[in-house]
Design a protein around this motif. Structure first.
Motif, PDB file in Angstrom:
ATOM      1  N   LEU A 353       0.841  -1.198   0.000  1.00 16.30           N
ATOM      2  CA  LEU A 353       0.000   0.000   0.000  1.00 16.30           C
ATOM      3  C   LEU A 353       0.877   1.249   0.000  1.00 16.30           C
ATOM      4  N   THR A 354       0.427   2.275  -0.689  1.00 16.87           N
ATOM      5  CA  THR A 354       1.183   3.532  -0.738  1.00 16.87           C
ATOM      6  C   THR A 354       0.925   4.408   0.475  1.00 16.87           C
ATOM      7  N   GLU A 355      -0.125   4.103   1.227  1.00 17.39           N
ATOM      8  CA  GLU A 355      -0.463   4.917   2.397  1.00 17.39           C
ATOM      9  C   GLU A 355      -1.231   4.078   3.401  1.00 17.39           C
ATOM     10  N   ASP A 356      -1.350   4.608   4.610  1.00 17.80           N
ATOM     11  CA  ASP A 356      -2.116   3.911   5.637  1.00 17.80           C
ATOM     12  C   ASP A 356      -3.575   3.786   5.194  1.00 17.80           C
ATOM     13  N   VAL A 357      -4.184   2.656   5.535  1.00 16.43           N
ATOM     14  CA  VAL A 357      -5.606   2.470   5.289  1.00 16.43           C
ATOM     15  C   VAL A 357      -6.258   2.021   6.588  1.00 16.43           C
ATOM     16  N   ASP A 372       0.455   2.119  -9.000  1.00 11.11           N
ATOM     17  CA  ASP A 372       1.364   3.148  -9.488  1.00 11.11           C
ATOM     18  C   ASP A 372       2.455   2.499 -10.341  1.00 11.11           C
ATOM     19  N   ARG A 378      -2.499   2.224  -4.589  1.00  6.84           N
ATOM     20  CA  ARG A 378      -2.881   3.509  -4.003  1.00  6.84           C
ATOM     21  C   ARG A 378      -4.387   3.518  -3.774  1.00  6.84           C
ATOM     22  N   ARG A 406      -0.694  -0.408   7.463  1.00  4.02           N
ATOM     23  CA  ARG A 406       0.163   0.760   7.323  1.00  4.02           C
ATOM     24  C   ARG A 406       0.763   0.818   5.925  1.00  4.02           C
ATOM     25  N   ALA A 407       1.195   2.020   5.552  1.00  2.00           N
ATOM     26  CA  ALA A 407       1.871   2.193   4.267  1.00  2.00           C
ATOM     27  C   ALA A 407       3.053   1.240   4.164  1.00  2.00           C
TER      28      ALA A 407
END
Length: 427
Positions: A353-357, A372, A378, A406-407
């Motif tokens: 993952l590119t960012e926290d979810v 990406d 993303r 987490r990212a």
């Protein structure tokens, strides 16, 4: 008389997919001619080679078939489609086309750009343009059986019939294929509030699932036999479900506990066996899977069918909110259709993952994502249960376990199957 009690089972998201995959049995085989009608079905038996491929030694290039070391004297001409050629004697060469039978005595093929000819009074002489082009034994030759030998397994049962599979079958000498019957699906879109055309207005919304589901189901390998829009009327819903003749009936809306949510009461009244009643997933919690009573001879479809325990017919109730319904397709519909159609389970894939979810406390989340340039996922905005904007732009749906991720952490990403050709991807 009181309606029979339905055993309910709220499932975790992985458990729901497993139940859907294991609930059904593969439909019966049928023979399809090579062509569009076979596309998207699954092979019901392995595809085996009927002959050696290639079935004869042939030229892989336009040029000259040569016997012995050069230079060579030219003789004859060899074209694709001709029968058995005469012996090519040592020191001789013959012009040959790609695909033409290699004559006995030939050791290699010299590419047309690697040789030059000289016309003389005693004949035409072939020489190398440069010594480095001297052909090695077997060069530019397609040897008999190079791709396969007669009896070899080319593809296993369960392989999806794609255009390339049609081509391979044709090259191997097949005129028809034995495939698993395509699952027949009826779609019932429920809701007084739904509009079939025009702009949404106060209290009324456009039906998004009627246009979305049929083509998606076809991409998953199903045959959609009908799409019906029903008002929230208990009698109408019961009649439509009871009269169904497909392997799978899909309803949209009416699966929660509201005053006009009629799917549960109808299933209880007709004696359906409820296999999944609610799934711990967001969006899409109020989805269900039921095995319906086997239709009698008057209503059973005249086709290859698994009319045995575990053979259905089945009903999957999807939530009415569009993204929640899409989650239901990925959770219950795709695994069930894959089993009915005889498709193999696709290999899962994961991406960081590119960012926290953020995650739900106890439920799995399905979140639209795009990849990406580094193949990382993303997350997209507009992931609410009533929204389709995120899904329309997505490359897949990321599976976010309870508690979130987490990212940089990897998670499974589901291929929605929406981008597959209309003849099916297997889901």
């Amino acid at each position: 008389m009181a309606a029979p009690h339905l055993h309910t089972h709220e499932a975790t998201w992985p458990e729901a997919r497993r139940i859907a995959r294991q609930a059904a049995r593969r439909l019966g085989p049928q023979v399809q001619p090579l062509g569009d009608d076979a596309l998207g079905t699954a092979l019901a038996e392995p595809l085996t080679a009927l002959v050696d491929l290639p079935s004869f030694d042939s030229s892989a290039m336009d040029g000259w078939a040569v016997a012995g070391p050069g230079p060579w004297w030219l003789t004859g001409q060899l074209l694709a489609g001709q029968g058995s050629p005469a012996l090519l004697r040592d020191g001789c060469a013959a012009p040959i086309a790609t695909g033409a039978v290699l004559p006995p005595g030939a050791v290699a093929v010299l590419r047309s750009e690697h040789g030059r000819t000289e016309h003389r009074t005693d004949g035409t002489r072939l020489e190398l343009r440069e010594q480095r082009f001297a052909p090695r034994p077997g060069q530019e030759v397609r040897r008999r059986g190079q791709e396969c030998r007669s009896g070899d397994e080319l593809l296993p049962a369960g392989a999806v019939v794609t255009p390339a599979v049609l081509g391979l079958a044709a090259a191997s000498g097949y005129d028809e294929l034995t495939v698993t019957a395509r699952p027949r699906v009826e779609v019932l879109v429920l809701g007084d509030e739904l509009l079939g055309h025009g702009l949404p207005r106060k209290g009324r919304v456009r039906d998004a699932l009627g246009p979305m589901l049929p083509s998606w189901l076809r991409a998953l390998g199903a045959e959609v036999t009908s799409v019906r829009h029903l008002l929230d009327d208990l009698g109408a819903v019961r009649e439509a479900i009871s009269a169904g003749s497909a392997d799978l009936i899909i309803t949209t809306g009416g699966t929660a506990g509201g005053p006009v949510d009629h799917v549960h009461p109808v299933l209880a009244a007709i004696g359906a066996k409820l296999l999944v009643d609610g799934v711990a997933v967001r969006p899409g919690h109020p989805m269900l899977l039921a095995e319906l009573p086997t239709p009698g001879p008057a209503t059973a479809p005249a086709r290859a069918s698994a009319a045995v325990p575990g053979g259905g017919p089945f009903l999957i109730g999807l939530p009415g909110n569009p993204l929640a319904a899409a989650a239901g397709v990925l959770t219950l519909v795709a695994p069930l259709l894959r089993t009915l159609a005889g498709h193999r389970v696709p290999a899962p894939y994961a991406a960081p993952l590119t960012e926290d979810v953020a995650g739900h406390r106890v439920d799995t989340r399905l979140v639209p994502v795009v990849f990406d340039d580094d193949s990382a996922a993303r997350p997209l905005r507009f992931a609410g249960s009533a929204m389709l904007r995120g899904l329309a732009a997505a490359d897949g749906m990321a599976v976010i376990p309870p508690g979130g991720l987490r990212a940089g952490q990897e998670t499974a990403v589901l291929d929605t199957g929406m981008s597959a050709a209309a003849w099916g991807s297997g889901g």
